[in-house]
Design a protein around this motif. Structure first.
Motif, PDB file in Angstrom:
ATOM      1  N   LYS A  60     -66.847 -31.637 128.571  1.00 31.45           N
ATOM      2  CA  LYS A  60     -68.106 -31.003 128.956  1.00 31.45           C
ATOM      3  C   LYS A  60     -68.917 -31.913 129.882  1.00 31.45           C
ATOM      4  O   LYS A  60     -69.447 -31.458 130.896  1.00 31.45           O
ATOM      5  N   ILE A  61     -68.993 -33.178 129.553  1.00 30.63           N
ATOM      6  CA  ILE A  61     -69.739 -34.138 130.376  1.00 30.63           C
ATOM      7  C   ILE A  61     -69.102 -34.264 131.752  1.00 30.63           C
ATOM      8  O   ILE A  61     -69.786 -34.200 132.778  1.00 30.63           O
ATOM      9  N   GLN A  62     -67.784 -34.422 131.793  1.00 24.30           N
ATOM     10  CA  GLN A  62     -67.099 -34.596 133.070  1.00 24.30           C
ATOM     11  C   GLN A  62     -67.176 -33.332 133.926  1.00 24.30           C
ATOM     12  O   GLN A  62     -67.264 -33.406 135.138  1.00 24.30           O
ATOM     13  N   THR A  63     -67.184 -32.171 133.275  1.00 24.19           N
ATOM     14  CA  THR A  63     -67.350 -30.912 133.998  1.00 24.19           C
ATOM     15  C   THR A  63     -68.712 -30.891 134.695  1.00 24.19           C
ATOM     16  O   THR A  63     -68.822 -30.494 135.860  1.00 24.19           O
ATOM     17  N   GLY A  64     -69.732 -31.325 133.988  1.00 23.89           N
ATOM     18  CA  GLY A  64     -71.067 -31.394 134.577  1.00 23.89           C
ATOM     19  C   GLY A  64     -71.123 -32.333 135.774  1.00 23.89           C
ATOM     20  O   GLY A  64     -71.771 -32.036 136.775  1.00 23.89           O
ATOM     21  N   VAL A  65     -70.412 -33.449 135.681  1.00 20.43           N
ATOM     22  CA  VAL A  65     -70.381 -34.410 136.788  1.00 20.43           C
ATOM     23  C   VAL A  65     -69.728 -33.770 138.015  1.00 20.43           C
ATOM     24  O   VAL A  65     -70.243 -33.863 139.133  1.00 20.43           O
ATOM     25  N   VAL A  66     -68.605 -33.099 137.811  1.00 18.78           N
ATOM     26  CA  VAL A  66     -67.899 -32.470 138.930  1.00 18.78           C
ATOM     27  C   VAL A  66     -68.767 -31.380 139.561  1.00 18.78           C
ATOM     28  O   VAL A  66     -68.881 -31.295 140.794  1.00 18.78           O
ATOM     29  N   ALA A  88     -57.298 -25.399 125.245  1.00 23.38           N
ATOM     30  CA  ALA A  88     -57.365 -24.391 126.304  1.00 23.38           C
ATOM     31  C   ALA A  88     -58.189 -23.161 125.937  1.00 23.38           C
ATOM     32  O   ALA A  88     -58.711 -22.482 126.820  1.00 23.38           O
ATOM     33  N   GLU A  89     -58.335 -22.868 124.682  1.00 25.69           N
ATOM     34  CA  GLU A  89     -59.097 -21.690 124.269  1.00 25.69           C
ATOM     35  C   GLU A  89     -60.596 -21.961 124.147  1.00 25.69           C
ATOM     36  O   GLU A  89     -61.376 -21.028 123.994  1.00 25.69           O
ATOM     37  N   SER A  90     -60.994 -23.219 124.225  1.00 27.06           N
ATOM     38  CA  SER A  90     -62.421 -23.530 124.085  1.00 27.06           C
ATOM     39  C   SER A  90     -63.174 -23.177 125.365  1.00 27.06           C
ATOM     40  O   SER A  90     -62.625 -23.211 126.471  1.00 27.06           O
ATOM     41  N   GLU A  91     -64.428 -22.854 125.221  1.00 35.11           N
ATOM     42  CA  GLU A  91     -65.273 -22.493 126.359  1.00 35.11           C
ATOM     43  C   GLU A  91     -65.429 -23.680 127.320  1.00 35.11           C
ATOM     44  O   GLU A  91     -65.427 -23.508 128.541  1.00 35.11           O
ATOM     45  N   ALA A 102     -64.333 -26.257 132.497  1.00 31.88           N
ATOM     46  CA  ALA A 102     -63.756 -27.386 133.233  1.00 31.88           C
ATOM     47  C   ALA A 102     -62.772 -26.884 134.283  1.00 31.88           C
ATOM     48  O   ALA A 102     -62.776 -27.353 135.425  1.00 31.88           O
ATOM     49  N   GLN A 103     -61.946 -25.927 133.912  1.00 35.34           N
ATOM     50  CA  GLN A 103     -60.991 -25.365 134.869  1.00 35.34           C
ATOM     51  C   GLN A 103     -61.721 -24.682 136.033  1.00 35.34           C
ATOM     52  O   GLN A 103     -61.312 -24.816 137.183  1.00 35.34           O
TER      53      GLN A 103
END
Length: 108
Positions: A12-18, A86-89, A94-95
């Protein structure tokens, strides 16, 4: 409720960074174009202060792109390693973030 799996938090954190760096890079490019237009209009008047701002803005694009590439690779590594989530939100987000950033990171 606190999330039990620390891997989800990291994703979740890395998704926010991207996401943030993707937006930041786009913003710097747009700002550069806008400033370039202003500089062209003001060159006839001898206004040099915008030229400096334009150069600063243009210098931020490569730096932001470098940081985005690093964040993209880190998130991609996380996503590739944690396929059981893979099933988590958070994994799905992230994808989505990776897909949005891919055109910027790897334009081919």
């Amino acid at each position: 409720m606190a999330q039990a799996d620390p891997r989800i938090k990291k994703i979740k954190i890395q998704t926010g960074v991207v996401k943030r760096l993707t937006k930041e890079r786009d913003m710097y490019e747009k700002e550069g174009v806008q400033l370039e237009q202003k500089v062209e209009k003001l060159k006839a008047d001898g206004a040099d202060e915008y030229q400096e701002v334009l150069q600063e803005s243009k210098a931020m694009v490569p730096d932001t792109l470098k940081r985005l590439k690093n964040a993209y690779e880190e998130l991609k590594t996380l996503v590739d390693a944690e396929t059981d989530l893979a099933e988590s939100e958070e994994y799905k987000q992230a994808q989505t973030a990776l897909e949005a950033a891919k055109t910027v990171v790897d334009p081919e």
